[in-house]
Scaffold this motif. Sequence first.
Motif, PDB file in Angstrom:
ATOM      1  N   SER A 524      -4.307 -26.088 -31.794  1.00 30.87           N
ATOM      2  CA  SER A 524      -3.452 -26.181 -30.611  1.00 30.87           C
ATOM      3  C   SER A 524      -1.987 -26.010 -30.980  1.00 30.87           C
ATOM      4  CB  SER A 524      -3.677 -27.520 -29.909  1.00 30.87           C
ATOM      5  OG  SER A 524      -2.819 -27.671 -28.796  1.00 30.87           O
ATOM      6  N   ASN A 525      -1.573 -26.633 -32.082  1.00 27.70           N
ATOM      7  CA  ASN A 525      -0.183 -26.501 -32.519  1.00 27.70           C
ATOM      8  C   ASN A 525       0.130 -25.086 -32.981  1.00 27.70           C
ATOM      9  OD1 ASN A 525       0.425 -29.126 -31.948  1.00 27.70           O
ATOM     10  ND2 ASN A 525       0.364 -29.845 -34.053  1.00 27.70           N
ATOM     11  N   ILE A 526      -0.850 -24.386 -33.550  1.00 26.98           N
ATOM     12  CA  ILE A 526      -0.614 -23.004 -33.979  1.00 26.98           C
ATOM     13  C   ILE A 526      -0.301 -22.123 -32.774  1.00 26.98           C
ATOM     14  CG2 ILE A 526      -1.778 -20.974 -34.928  1.00 26.98           C
ATOM     15  CD1 ILE A 526      -3.145 -22.851 -36.906  1.00 26.98           C
ATOM     16  N   VAL A 527      -0.960 -22.364 -31.652  1.00 21.96           N
ATOM     17  CA  VAL A 527      -0.701 -21.567 -30.448  1.00 21.96           C
ATOM     18  C   VAL A 527       0.571 -22.039 -29.747  1.00 21.96           C
ATOM     19  CG1 VAL A 527      -1.615 -20.826 -28.220  1.00 21.96           C
ATOM     20  CG2 VAL A 527      -3.156 -21.105 -30.164  1.00 21.96           C
ATOM     21  N   LEU A 528       0.700 -23.342 -29.531  1.00 22.49           N
ATOM     22  CA  LEU A 528       1.796 -23.869 -28.719  1.00 22.49           C
ATOM     23  C   LEU A 528       3.074 -24.115 -29.506  1.00 22.49           C
ATOM     24  CD1 LEU A 528      -0.179 -26.452 -26.557  1.00 22.49           C
ATOM     25  CD2 LEU A 528       0.586 -24.177 -25.887  1.00 22.49           C
ATOM     26  N   GLY A 529       2.957 -24.355 -30.807  1.00 23.91           N
ATOM     27  CA  GLY A 529       4.136 -24.661 -31.605  1.00 23.91           C
ATOM     28  C   GLY A 529       3.960 -25.973 -32.341  1.00 23.91           C
ATOM     29  N   GLU A 530       4.720 -26.138 -33.414  1.00 22.90           N
ATOM     30  CA  GLU A 530       4.611 -27.330 -34.237  1.00 22.90           C
ATOM     31  C   GLU A 530       4.979 -28.587 -33.450  1.00 22.90           C
ATOM     32  OE1 GLU A 530       3.383 -27.592 -37.178  1.00 22.90           O
ATOM     33  OE2 GLU A 530       3.041 -25.443 -37.419  1.00 22.90           O
ATOM     34  N   GLN A 531       4.232 -29.654 -33.744  1.00 21.60           N
ATOM     35  CA  GLN A 531       4.486 -30.991 -33.205  1.00 21.60           C
ATOM     36  C   GLN A 531       4.259 -31.091 -31.699  1.00 21.60           C
ATOM     37  OE1 GLN A 531       5.119 -33.497 -35.351  1.00 21.60           O
ATOM     38  NE2 GLN A 531       5.046 -31.998 -37.023  1.00 21.60           N
ATOM     39  N   MET A 532       3.624 -30.088 -31.093  1.00 23.94           N
ATOM     40  CA  MET A 532       3.402 -30.169 -29.649  1.00 23.94           C
ATOM     41  C   MET A 532       2.391 -31.259 -29.302  1.00 23.94           C
ATOM     42  SD  MET A 532       5.323 -28.218 -27.848  1.00 23.94           S
ATOM     43  CE  MET A 532       4.448 -28.002 -26.307  1.00 23.94           C
ATOM     44  N   ASN A 533       1.465 -31.553 -30.204  1.00 26.69           N
ATOM     45  CA  ASN A 533       0.505 -32.616 -29.916  1.00 26.69           C
ATOM     46  C   ASN A 533       1.184 -33.976 -29.872  1.00 26.69           C
ATOM     47  OD1 ASN A 533       0.876 -32.393 -32.811  1.00 26.69           O
ATOM     48  ND2 ASN A 533      -0.749 -33.897 -33.018  1.00 26.69           N
ATOM     49  N   THR A 534       2.250 -34.166 -30.658  1.00 27.94           N
ATOM     50  CA  THR A 534       2.984 -35.435 -30.613  1.00 27.94           C
ATOM     51  C   THR A 534       3.826 -35.557 -29.352  1.00 27.94           C
ATOM     52  OG1 THR A 534       4.878 -34.526 -31.839  1.00 27.94           O
ATOM     53  CG2 THR A 534       3.075 -35.473 -33.126  1.00 27.94           C
ATOM     54  N   ARG A 535       4.017 -34.459 -28.650  1.00 27.64           N
ATOM     55  CA  ARG A 535       4.755 -34.493 -27.378  1.00 27.64           C
ATOM     56  C   ARG A 535       3.820 -34.593 -26.175  1.00 27.64           C
ATOM     57  NH1 ARG A 535       9.224 -29.637 -28.358  1.00 27.64           N
ATOM     58  NH2 ARG A 535       9.823 -30.236 -30.470  1.00 27.64           N
ATOM     59  N   GLY A 536       2.519 -34.773 -26.441  1.00 25.01           N
ATOM     60  CA  GLY A 536       1.563 -34.962 -25.355  1.00 25.01           C
ATOM     61  C   GLY A 536       0.846 -33.706 -24.924  1.00 25.01           C
ATOM     62  N   PHE A 537       0.947 -32.607 -25.685  1.00 18.41           N
ATOM     63  CA  PHE A 537       0.304 -31.350 -25.298  1.00 18.41           C
ATOM     64  C   PHE A 537      -0.662 -30.938 -26.404  1.00 18.41           C
ATOM     65  CE2 PHE A 537       4.556 -31.333 -23.369  1.00 18.41           C
ATOM     66  CZ  PHE A 537       4.206 -31.270 -22.039  1.00 18.41           C
ATOM     67  N   ASP A 538      -1.950 -31.158 -26.152  1.00 25.38           N
ATOM     68  CA  ASP A 538      -2.998 -30.859 -27.126  1.00 25.38           C
ATOM     69  C   ASP A 538      -4.166 -30.231 -26.375  1.00 25.38           C
ATOM     70  OD1 ASP A 538      -4.814 -30.716 -29.138  1.00 25.38           O
ATOM     71  OD2 ASP A 538      -4.883 -32.855 -29.586  1.00 25.38           O
ATOM     72  N   SER A 539      -4.346 -28.926 -26.544  1.00 27.66           N
ATOM     73  CA  SER A 539      -5.396 -28.224 -25.800  1.00 27.66           C
ATOM     74  C   SER A 539      -6.790 -28.520 -26.327  1.00 27.66           C
ATOM     75  CB  SER A 539      -5.138 -26.713 -25.842  1.00 27.66           C
ATOM     76  OG  SER A 539      -5.198 -26.228 -27.168  1.00 27.66           O
ATOM     77  N   SER A 540      -6.918 -29.167 -27.488  1.00 32.23           N
ATOM     78  CA  SER A 540      -8.246 -29.529 -27.977  1.00 32.23           C
ATOM     79  C   SER A 540      -8.855 -30.666 -27.162  1.00 32.23           C
ATOM     80  CB  SER A 540      -8.174 -29.934 -29.454  1.00 32.23           C
ATOM     81  OG  SER A 540      -7.418 -31.119 -29.620  1.00 32.23           O
ATOM     82  N   ARG A 541      -8.069 -31.326 -26.341  1.00 32.58           N
ATOM     83  CA  ARG A 541      -8.550 -32.444 -25.536  1.00 32.58           C
ATOM     84  C   ARG A 541      -8.960 -32.012 -24.131  1.00 32.58           C
ATOM     85  NH1 ARG A 541      -5.124 -37.725 -27.050  1.00 32.58           N
ATOM     86  NH2 ARG A 541      -7.166 -38.579 -26.556  1.00 32.58           N
ATOM     87  N   LEU A 542      -8.866 -30.720 -23.849  1.00 33.57           N
ATOM     88  CA  LEU A 542      -9.340 -30.224 -22.561  1.00 33.57           C
ATOM     89  C   LEU A 542     -10.860 -30.291 -22.508  1.00 33.57           C
ATOM     90  CD1 LEU A 542      -7.018 -27.098 -22.208  1.00 33.57           C
ATOM     91  CD2 LEU A 542      -6.780 -29.288 -21.037  1.00 33.57           C
ATOM     92  N   LEU A 543     -11.398 -30.507 -21.323  1.00 29.44           N
ATOM     93  CA  LEU A 543     -12.838 -30.649 -21.168  1.00 29.44           C
ATOM     94  C   LEU A 543     -13.530 -29.286 -21.211  1.00 29.44           C
ATOM     95  CD1 LEU A 543     -12.978 -33.325 -18.316  1.00 29.44           C
ATOM     96  CD2 LEU A 543     -13.068 -33.676 -20.787  1.00 29.44           C
ATOM     97  N   PRO A 544     -14.735 -29.217 -21.775  1.00 31.47           N
ATOM     98  CA  PRO A 544     -15.465 -27.928 -21.796  1.00 31.47           C
ATOM     99  C   PRO A 544     -15.763 -27.389 -20.405  1.00 31.47           C
ATOM    100  CG  PRO A 544     -16.428 -29.502 -23.343  1.00 31.47           C
ATOM    101  CD  PRO A 544     -15.436 -30.275 -22.516  1.00 31.47           C
ATOM    102  N   SER A 545     -15.881 -28.282 -19.428  1.00 29.30           N
ATOM    103  CA  SER A 545     -16.183 -27.832 -18.066  1.00 29.30           C
ATOM    104  C   SER A 545     -14.982 -27.212 -17.367  1.00 29.30           C
ATOM    105  CB  SER A 545     -16.692 -29.013 -17.229  1.00 29.30           C
ATOM    106  OG  SER A 545     -15.716 -30.057 -17.180  1.00 29.30           O
TER     107      SER A 545
END
Length: 731
Positions: A524-545
């Motif tokens: 997710s950070n590779i696509v969105l940018g470094e440290q984006m998961n620490t800012r509350g943006f992590d696409s790995s937490r999206l639901l499969p549905s």
Amino acid sequence: MNAADNPVDTDTLPARVGSRDVEHVGPVLDGELIDDTLPQPRRRTVRRRFARWWQHSPRVPSWLKSKPQAVQAAKDAVAWLLRSPFRFLGTVVRGLVVGTRWWRRWVTVLDYRTAAEESDKLADKFTEIRELTLFRWKVTGAVLAIVAVAVAVVDLVYGSDPLWVAGAAASVALAILGRRKDGSPGRSPALAGPRTLRWTMDPQILVDAFRDAKLIGKDESLRLVERATRVGEGWAITVDLPATRKAADVVKNRDALASALAVDEVQLIVERVRGSGGHAGRVSMWVADEDPYSAPPLPTPLLGVTRWDAWRPVPFGRDARDRRIDLPLVWTSLLVGAIPRQGKTFAARLAAAGLILDAWVRLYVADFKAGKDWDAAGQVAHRFMSGDETEHVLALVDWLVELVAEVQGRFRRMRELDDLTCPESKVTPEMSRDTALNMPITAIFIDEVQVPLENRTPVVVQGKKVTAGEYVGELLTWLAKKGPAAGIVLVLATQRPDSKTIPSGLRAVLGSRFALRVMDWRDSNIVLGEQMNTRGFDSSRLLPSHKGVGILRPDGDTAAGADVLAMTVRTYYMPNDDWQTICQQGRALREAAGTLTGHAAGQDTMPTLDHAAVARTIGAGSGTPTTPEPAEPVELPQPLASVVDYLGDDLEEGGREFVPTAELVGALDVEPTAFGRQMGDYGCRSERYRVPGEDGKTRQIRGYFTADIRTAVEAVASSPTDADGLDGDDP
């Protein structure tokens, strides 16, 4: 200087020349020149001072400062009045239950029985407990009889009015007894059923949620900036945190706050309020009534338009608040990343649809999936191919060389244009539609870009052999840097968003990012940018549905605001039938405008390409090997090989400087002591290094410098025999 140099007209002087008499010529005024065309300061009247104080005073309620807040306050008041009878009835029932429980404990001598059980004297005290229980039952019966007789006498003598008064007083007492109060036994049971969003009517619930999530202290509270208002299919509220508390921490711990509010994290949007109306401690929240992405996706609005202007942002999707999100494409680039079957190609085609409906846009489409998802674009594309063979990769190299030369030519021609036509060395809308200038907006779409980037076919660049993937990466990086100002739009889509596939130099210059569901936070950070998961943006937490749902980090203004870093967006739905319809409409527009060229017009001939000039322009081959054939790769021993694989591009010059030991041990799942000993055998010693923590304070941690790891790799590569000896057990 003499009199001849400055002749004096004596006829115009008020005094007679040669006379010593003084004549009065009027008052002498002193002044200065002013420019009354500039904005003049307004006079601060009492009314304006009062209005300013009223708007900024914390003592004035927010619902008295704005009409929307006043309307919402009126709605809340009406709702409170309508709910008051039901809430009163509920508190009376709870009071009756609490009173019944208290009487039951009293009549059964529960406290005495519990004390006897704890002291193991229940058998000795059983007779006393029994007698006391019977006595209290008798007292209860006597009280009920007295109350019944009193009610009958009062009703007979005074009528029913006193009974109604007594009943009202008793109900008020029961309501007070049954009011919700933390810590009161029987009023906050451990299993009280599902929690609800009561904070919309009671802000204290929101304060308790922040405390439960450990975002504020037990003695701290929130300051209400904007009361809860209905926005779309949810509730919005703005609060100020206590001093020293940061909104960034609330955004980072969104999951904990969602748990405290009893909602799923996809229903909660937390943003820091920026700009003149915000500060580092102001938080805006929006909570959806239900999963905002559970409804069927909406079709793209481009189906209802005849044509589109490429200079306008393209309709891309809708956010959780059901706001339309448009994606700017001109003067920027786009990276779309996701694991397979999450809507990556659909998202890229949405971006292409708006450009297809502009007859003045030139399209390059390379589909390395080798499917039929992009076949319809061949009707409008200037260059088009579909395949994943080496010949297709080499064809892409020729395309990119052509575009680099085109960008160079455009910049040379822009230098010769006047400032009225080209004011800022950038392509303008008028320039892009001027056929004489030949500078149309040119967009290149590459689906499954990891295929050409990973291709190892050797190509000769300025007499040196490099891999085709490396050369493609350098060409794409150069276009992403220099191309946007010349009207080049770069859109890349990949199902392998890792550090090995997409070079860090290329990722760093891609302006807009869209990450659908990926495997972990690193991808997710590779696509969105470094440290984006620490800012509350992590696409790995999206639901499969949630198909087609991703995190968008735009390079430009959107409906969410120019200061919003990223947002979760559900893309519009555009199946193949709609995609083919848009492509057919785009071809008809180009035929009418006379802008159908290249592949779409049946002209697949490639222009004469000067690879050497392009290579000199982008600096290709500056660090490439000079041997005729690439050297055989050396197999690194463990754990050095795993460390190199994990770090990827971060190990190169300009990457990370220091890697904590805890990060490597956790990522490689190795035993810390053995790992440190093995790394020490290759010359990599664990060192202490000061790094900033999440709280802003500097702390010391142990880890390895990437320079030492590179040195160890070079040493092993230069003496592979020694490396094998280190890894083995034989002397």
